[in-house]
Write a protein that holds these residues in place. Structure first.
Motif, PDB file in Angstrom:
ATOM      1  N   LEU A  30      30.259  22.577  39.931  1.00 50.36           N
ATOM      2  CA  LEU A  30      30.803  22.259  41.258  1.00 50.36           C
ATOM      3  C   LEU A  30      31.765  21.082  41.188  1.00 50.36           C
ATOM      4  CD1 LEU A  30      27.568  22.702  43.422  1.00 50.36           C
ATOM      5  CD2 LEU A  30      29.565  24.212  43.342  1.00 50.36           C
ATOM      6  N   ILE A  31      31.417  20.061  40.391  1.00 42.74           N
ATOM      7  CA  ILE A  31      32.296  18.890  40.279  1.00 42.74           C
ATOM      8  C   ILE A  31      33.581  19.248  39.551  1.00 42.74           C
ATOM      9  CG2 ILE A  31      32.518  16.668  39.098  1.00 42.74           C
ATOM     10  CD1 ILE A  31      29.682  16.034  39.909  1.00 42.74           C
ATOM     11  N   PHE A  32      33.470  19.984  38.457  1.00 40.95           N
ATOM     12  CA  PHE A  32      34.681  20.360  37.706  1.00 40.95           C
ATOM     13  C   PHE A  32      35.607  21.241  38.555  1.00 40.95           C
ATOM     14  CE2 PHE A  32      32.009  19.710  33.721  1.00 40.95           C
ATOM     15  CZ  PHE A  32      32.651  18.528  33.380  1.00 40.95           C
ATOM     16  N   HIS A  76      44.145  15.656  35.670  1.00 39.39           N
ATOM     17  CA  HIS A  76      42.852  15.935  35.019  1.00 39.39           C
ATOM     18  C   HIS A  76      42.463  17.407  35.138  1.00 39.39           C
ATOM     19  CE1 HIS A  76      42.142  11.601  34.670  1.00 39.39           C
ATOM     20  NE2 HIS A  76      42.586  11.491  35.925  1.00 39.39           N
ATOM     21  N   ARG A  77      43.388  18.236  35.622  1.00 40.34           N
ATOM     22  CA  ARG A  77      43.036  19.636  35.924  1.00 40.34           C
ATOM     23  C   ARG A  77      42.565  20.400  34.678  1.00 40.34           C
ATOM     24  NH1 ARG A  77      45.426  24.635  35.954  1.00 40.34           N
ATOM     25  NH2 ARG A  77      47.339  23.774  35.035  1.00 40.34           N
ATOM     26  N   ILE A  78      43.250  20.261  33.572  1.00 38.42           N
ATOM     27  CA  ILE A  78      42.888  21.045  32.386  1.00 38.42           C
ATOM     28  C   ILE A  78      41.558  20.550  31.792  1.00 38.42           C
ATOM     29  CG2 ILE A  78      43.605  21.735  30.072  1.00 38.42           C
ATOM     30  CD1 ILE A  78      45.077  23.078  32.356  1.00 38.42           C
ATOM     31  N   LYS A  79      41.347  19.227  31.823  1.00 40.33           N
ATOM     32  CA  LYS A  79      40.045  18.729  31.367  1.00 40.33           C
ATOM     33  C   LYS A  79      38.928  19.249  32.270  1.00 40.33           C
ATOM     34  CE  LYS A  79      41.370  14.511  28.937  1.00 40.33           C
ATOM     35  NZ  LYS A  79      41.193  13.048  28.842  1.00 40.33           N
ATOM     36  N   GLY A  80      39.232  19.311  33.567  1.00 41.78           N
ATOM     37  CA  GLY A  80      38.256  19.874  34.504  1.00 41.78           C
ATOM     38  C   GLY A  80      38.007  21.346  34.216  1.00 41.78           C
ATOM     39  N   ALA A  81      39.074  22.068  33.875  1.00 42.28           N
ATOM     40  CA  ALA A  81      38.923  23.491  33.572  1.00 42.28           C
ATOM     41  C   ALA A  81      38.078  23.698  32.321  1.00 42.28           C
ATOM     42  CB  ALA A  81      40.298  24.127  33.386  1.00 42.28           C
ATOM     43  N   LEU A  82      38.264  22.819  31.315  1.00 45.49           N
ATOM     44  CA  LEU A  82      37.451  22.934  30.096  1.00 45.49           C
ATOM     45  C   LEU A  82      35.983  22.618  30.393  1.00 45.49           C
ATOM     46  CD1 LEU A  82      37.309  23.457  27.090  1.00 45.49           C
ATOM     47  CD2 LEU A  82      37.852  21.048  26.685  1.00 45.49           C
ATOM     48  N   GLY A  83      35.768  21.585  31.229  1.00 49.32           N
ATOM     49  CA  GLY A  83      34.388  21.282  31.623  1.00 49.32           C
ATOM     50  C   GLY A  83      33.760  22.441  32.375  1.00 49.32           C
ATOM     51  N   LYS A  87      25.417  30.667  31.098  1.00 49.50           N
ATOM     52  CA  LYS A  87      25.482  32.094  30.758  1.00 49.50           C
ATOM     53  C   LYS A  87      26.210  32.918  31.832  1.00 49.50           C
ATOM     54  CE  LYS A  87      21.524  32.249  27.636  1.00 49.50           C
ATOM     55  NZ  LYS A  87      21.510  30.815  27.380  1.00 49.50           N
ATOM     56  N   ALA A  88      27.122  32.270  32.557  1.00 50.55           N
ATOM     57  CA  ALA A  88      28.021  33.004  33.456  1.00 50.55           C
ATOM     58  C   ALA A  88      29.264  33.333  32.637  1.00 50.55           C
ATOM     59  CB  ALA A  88      28.357  32.149  34.674  1.00 50.55           C
ATOM     60  N   TRP A  89      29.102  34.329  31.763  1.00 46.57           N
ATOM     61  CA  TRP A  89      30.065  34.547  30.685  1.00 46.57           C
ATOM     62  C   TRP A  89      31.469  34.920  31.172  1.00 46.57           C
ATOM     63  CZ3 TRP A  89      28.102  32.270  26.798  1.00 46.57           C
ATOM     64  CH2 TRP A  89      26.740  32.345  26.511  1.00 46.57           C
ATOM     65  N   LYS A  90      31.573  35.754  32.169  1.00 45.33           N
ATOM     66  CA  LYS A  90      32.908  36.176  32.623  1.00 45.33           C
ATOM     67  C   LYS A  90      33.702  35.000  33.170  1.00 45.33           C
ATOM     68  CE  LYS A  90      31.778  41.007  33.591  1.00 45.33           C
ATOM     69  NZ  LYS A  90      31.738  42.086  34.612  1.00 45.33           N
ATOM     70  N   GLN A  91      33.037  34.143  33.948  1.00 43.60           N
ATOM     71  CA  GLN A  91      33.726  32.961  34.464  1.00 43.60           C
ATOM     72  C   GLN A  91      34.122  32.031  33.323  1.00 43.60           C
ATOM     73  OE1 GLN A  91      31.938  31.033  37.952  1.00 43.60           O
ATOM     74  NE2 GLN A  91      30.583  32.808  38.143  1.00 43.60           N
ATOM     75  N   ALA A  92      33.202  31.853  32.396  1.00 40.33           N
ATOM     76  CA  ALA A  92      33.486  30.973  31.264  1.00 40.33           C
ATOM     77  C   ALA A  92      34.694  31.485  30.483  1.00 40.33           C
ATOM     78  CB  ALA A  92      32.255  30.889  30.350  1.00 40.33           C
ATOM     79  N   TYR A  93      34.727  32.796  30.260  1.00 43.01           N
ATOM     80  CA  TYR A  93      35.829  33.382  29.496  1.00 43.01           C
ATOM     81  C   TYR A  93      37.159  33.137  30.205  1.00 43.01           C
ATOM     82  CZ  TYR A  93      38.456  36.831  26.771  1.00 43.01           C
ATOM     83  OH  TYR A  93      39.376  37.459  25.962  1.00 43.01           O
ATOM     84  N   TYR A  94      37.167  33.275  31.514  1.00 38.95           N
ATOM     85  CA  TYR A  94      38.398  33.053  32.283  1.00 38.95           C
ATOM     86  C   TYR A  94      38.897  31.621  32.087  1.00 38.95           C
ATOM     87  CZ  TYR A  94      41.424  32.121  36.268  1.00 38.95           C
ATOM     88  OH  TYR A  94      42.486  31.727  37.047  1.00 38.95           O
ATOM     89  N   TYR A 143      38.127  29.390  29.734  1.00 34.38           N
ATOM     90  CA  TYR A 143      38.549  29.093  28.359  1.00 34.38           C
ATOM     91  C   TYR A 143      39.966  29.618  28.116  1.00 34.38           C
ATOM     92  CZ  TYR A 143      33.993  27.417  26.673  1.00 34.38           C
ATOM     93  OH  TYR A 143      32.864  26.683  26.461  1.00 34.38           O
ATOM     94  N   ARG A 144      40.256  30.798  28.659  1.00 32.75           N
ATOM     95  CA  ARG A 144      41.603  31.369  28.499  1.00 32.75           C
ATOM     96  C   ARG A 144      42.657  30.502  29.202  1.00 32.75           C
ATOM     97  NH1 ARG A 144      41.933  36.762  27.109  1.00 32.75           N
ATOM     98  NH2 ARG A 144      44.162  36.294  26.975  1.00 32.75           N
ATOM     99  N   VAL A 145      42.282  29.944  30.347  1.00 37.12           N
ATOM    100  CA  VAL A 145      43.203  29.057  31.067  1.00 37.12           C
ATOM    101  C   VAL A 145      43.531  27.847  30.210  1.00 37.12           C
ATOM    102  CG1 VAL A 145      43.399  27.469  33.027  1.00 37.12           C
ATOM    103  CG2 VAL A 145      42.530  29.792  33.384  1.00 37.12           C
ATOM    104  N   VAL A 146      42.478  27.213  29.667  1.00 37.56           N
ATOM    105  CA  VAL A 146      42.697  26.025  28.838  1.00 37.56           C
ATOM    106  C   VAL A 146      43.483  26.387  27.583  1.00 37.56           C
ATOM    107  CG1 VAL A 146      41.573  24.177  27.529  1.00 37.56           C
ATOM    108  CG2 VAL A 146      40.595  24.942  29.708  1.00 37.56           C
TER     109      VAL A 146
END
Length: 657
Positions: free
Chosen positions: A137-139, A151-158, A167-174, A176-179
């Motif tokens: 939620l904070i990121f 700080h947007r990209i650091k937030g995206a990586l967090g 284990k919300a894999w689809k969101q995580a994958y999205y 990681y691809r952004v970063v």
């Protein structure tokens, strides 16, 4: 910026906080006032002081910062002090307190230039504290807030790391691809991010890319724990694909590179697991040679033996990772069992059942312990090693309490007690068996053995009670004859002769074999004699003698019955048969004596006198002589009766659980 301050900053970046403090103090001694002096005082408040009480350095640092902030609330450094307090909490791994400080900063200074960075730090605090939802939620706020765009990209990586750990894999994958699209170096710079990106690739169906991510983690951060976890994931994937030796290669690297950390223990566990699987199967000699050759090529040095399993599993059984410890105890038990150290195997499986962290492993431990205990009991039982069987059962009584109660075991233990003539203990086990398994398929056998044990123990009331239950439940049971015999003998001993005759008569219809038939006829004759029914006595003994091969003792008993009936002619014929046989001396003497008396009754005094003279050099018989001879003959007949009793022992047939 003064050179001394620059040196102090360099020392701080290198983690040399006390040296940094000395440099800042030197600057203040030379320059008490000025635009840099105020900032140096705030920085010194955040650093450890040599005078701080050992163990309370972090408290003292926070106390100094709080005092500075309270004394100078309007200073441009006050917001920084709040951040510094959060950093100290972070360093001490008090993540909740650190998050609280960062939240206070955001409430107090929402528009401050440091706010975006503080948000990122707050999110990382929640992430380290495994509060993945709060971190996400904070990121997301950092990513979506335009004023924190820096700080947007650091937030995206967090956000990617938080959703991956949740284990919300689809969101995580999205994310990681952004970063990766904008600043891929941020992922490569973080061992944890690289590792979790690999996990995410596996989860979304890109296993080949996952291996690349894991290898990148290992190569860029070889000493980070995440690299060890990556090595183990590579090993596991290769093992599932059938590349056993390559899987062992990566597991071995994890073991060697992180010997005292979780990845090292899991690497060792993977090696031991493979060895257990290998040595549990039969292999040709050439297969062993090929395996050792391949291991040597990969410079993996393992001993393919149960002793090695025992050594490594013993160390792993104390691992802080519960799943590793549980599985290691399982391997230890298997190793002890394979090495035929059954006592230690029992103790190890017992330890697993008690200490297991999961119901699955506890159940597996119970199954293996039950199988081991049952196999040992069966081994002793098959060899009729009754005393070792009972000793094994007594020595491992606690272990037996941890496994399900087996009908087969109860029956074998009861029978063992029965075989070593401990009827009271045998009855206890049969009683337990009946109570635990009232509808057991062995119920008929159990009731039968209870009757026989009660008979051996001389417990007449129990013979009647259980015998009646057996006849009621199993009127055509295979043990009916034995039950009727036991009931008949109990009635005879209690002088209920009519009842005894009824039981013996019924038993004759259900007992096969000449020994059982003769035994019943002989005892029915005894009961008839007690009732004075001599004609029936003669009938029973004639029938007993007619069973081939005829027994000398039965011929003698029939002779006595004819003698008592006054039929001396037939008695003479029967006594002559006994004298022609090879019988014990006491029976021979009795037959000769009774033959002499028969001659006397038939008026053949000379023949009688001759026989009496042979028995004892007396020309006339005396009551004392007759009593002596009769007592000796009776003792021999009783002994012969015991030898001619039908067996009540357990038949040598397998018992199925």
């Amino acid at each position: 910026m003064p050179e001394m301050i620059q040196h102090g900053q360099d020392a701080m970046r290198a983690g040399q906080l006390l040296e940094a403090r000395d440099m800042f103090a030197t600057y203040l001694n030379e320059q008490e006032d000025g635009k840099f002096a105020e900032g140096v005082r705030w920085v010194m408040a955040s650093l450890p002081d040599p005078s701080d009480e050992p163990g309370k350095e972090n408290f003292q640092r926070i106390k100094r910062l709080q005092a500075m902030k309270t004394s100078h609330p309007e200073s441009v450094y006050a917001p920084w002090a709040l951040c510094a307090m959060g950093e100290v909490y972070w360093e001490a791994r008090w993540f909740s307190e650190a998050s609280g400080i960062f939240e206070e900063f955001l409430r107090s200074y929402p528009e401050h230039p440091l706010a975006g960075g503080v948000m990122v730090e707050a999110g990382l605090g929640y992430l380290s504290n495994k509060q993945y939802l709060e971190a996400a939620l904070i990121f997301r706020r950092v990513v979506e807030e335009p004023k924190w765009n820096a700080h947007r990209i650091k937030g995206a990586l967090g956000l990617a790391d938080a959703t991956a750990k949740a284990k919300a894999w689809k969101q995580a994958y999205y994310w990681y691809r952004v970063v990766e699209a904008e600043r891929p170096e941020l992922i490569r710079q973080s061992a944890e991010s690289s590792y979790h990106y690999g996990l995410t690739e596996i989860a979304v169906g890109n296993p080949a890319m996952a291996i690349s991510r894991f290898l990148l983690t290992v190569n860029l951060h070889p000493h980070q724990e995440a690299a060890g976890r990556a090595l183990n994931h590579i090993s596991e994937k290769l093992r599932k694909e059938g590349h056993d030796f390559l899987a062992l290669y990566f597991a071995d690297h994890a073991r060697q590179q992180f010997p005292d950390q979780e990845p090292g223990r899991r690497g060792q566990a993977a090696l031991t697991r493979w060895i257990v699987e290998f040595v549990s199967r039969e292999h040709a000699k050439e297969d062993w040679n090929k395996v050792y050759q391949r291991l040597d090529e990969l410079e993996i040095y393992l001993s393919l033996s149960w002793d090695y399993v025992l050594e490594t599993a013993g160390a792993l059984s104390y691992a802080p990772e519960n799943d590793v410890a549980d599985e290691s105890l399982l391997w230890m038990g298997q190793a002890y069992q394979a090495l035929e150290d059954y006592s230690d195997a029992v103790q190890t499986f017992t330890r697993l059942i008690i200490a297991a962290s999961s119901d699955v492993k506890r159940l597996e431990g119970q199954e293996r312990l039950a199988s081991l205990l049952q196999d040992q009991i069966r081994w002793f039982y098959a060899r009729k090693a009754w005393v070792p069987l009972l000793k094994f059962h007594a020595d491992h009584r606690d272990a037996f309490q941890l496994v399900p109660l087996e009908r087969e075991r109860l029956l074998m233990v009861a029978q063992a007690y029965q075989q070593v003539n401990l009827p009271a203990e045998a009855l206890h086990w049969y009683d337990q068996l009946i109570k635990e398994y009232p509808n057991s398929p062995h119920r008929e056998e159990i009731l039968l053995q209870q009757v026989l044990v009660a008979q051996e123990q001389g417990n007449g009331s129990l013979v009647r009670e259980v015998g009646a239950s057996y006849l009621q439940e199993f009127p055509e049971g295979r043990g009916r004859g034995q039950v009727e015999i036991a009931l008949g003998m109990e009635a005879f001993a209690d002088k209920r002769y009519v009842e005894a005759i009824r039981n013996f008569t019924s038993a004759l219809q259900h007992v096969d074999g000449e020994v059982g038939q003769r035994y019943l006829l002989r005892n029915r004759a005894r009961a008839n004699r007690a009732l004075g029914q001599m004609e029936l006595v003669v009938q029973d003994m004639r029938q007993a003698v007619s069973i081939e091969p005829a027994q000398a003792s039965d011929v003698l008993r029939l002779g006595d019955a004819m003698f008592d009936q006054g039929d001396y002619v037939e008695a003479q014929s029967l006594y002559d048969q006994v004298l022609a046989l090879d019988v014990p001396a006491a029976l021979h003497t009795w037959a000769k004596y009774r033959l002499a008396v028969s001659f006397e009754h038939m008026g053949k005094s000379a023949e009688a006198a001759s026989l009496l003279a042979e028995i004892k050099e007396l020309k006339t018989r005396s009551p004392e002589l007759e009593h002596t001879i009769r007592s000796a003959a009776t003792a021999v007949l009783d002994e012969m009766s015991l030898n001619e009793t039908p067996s009540t022992r357990i038949p040598d047939v397998p018992i199925k659980s």
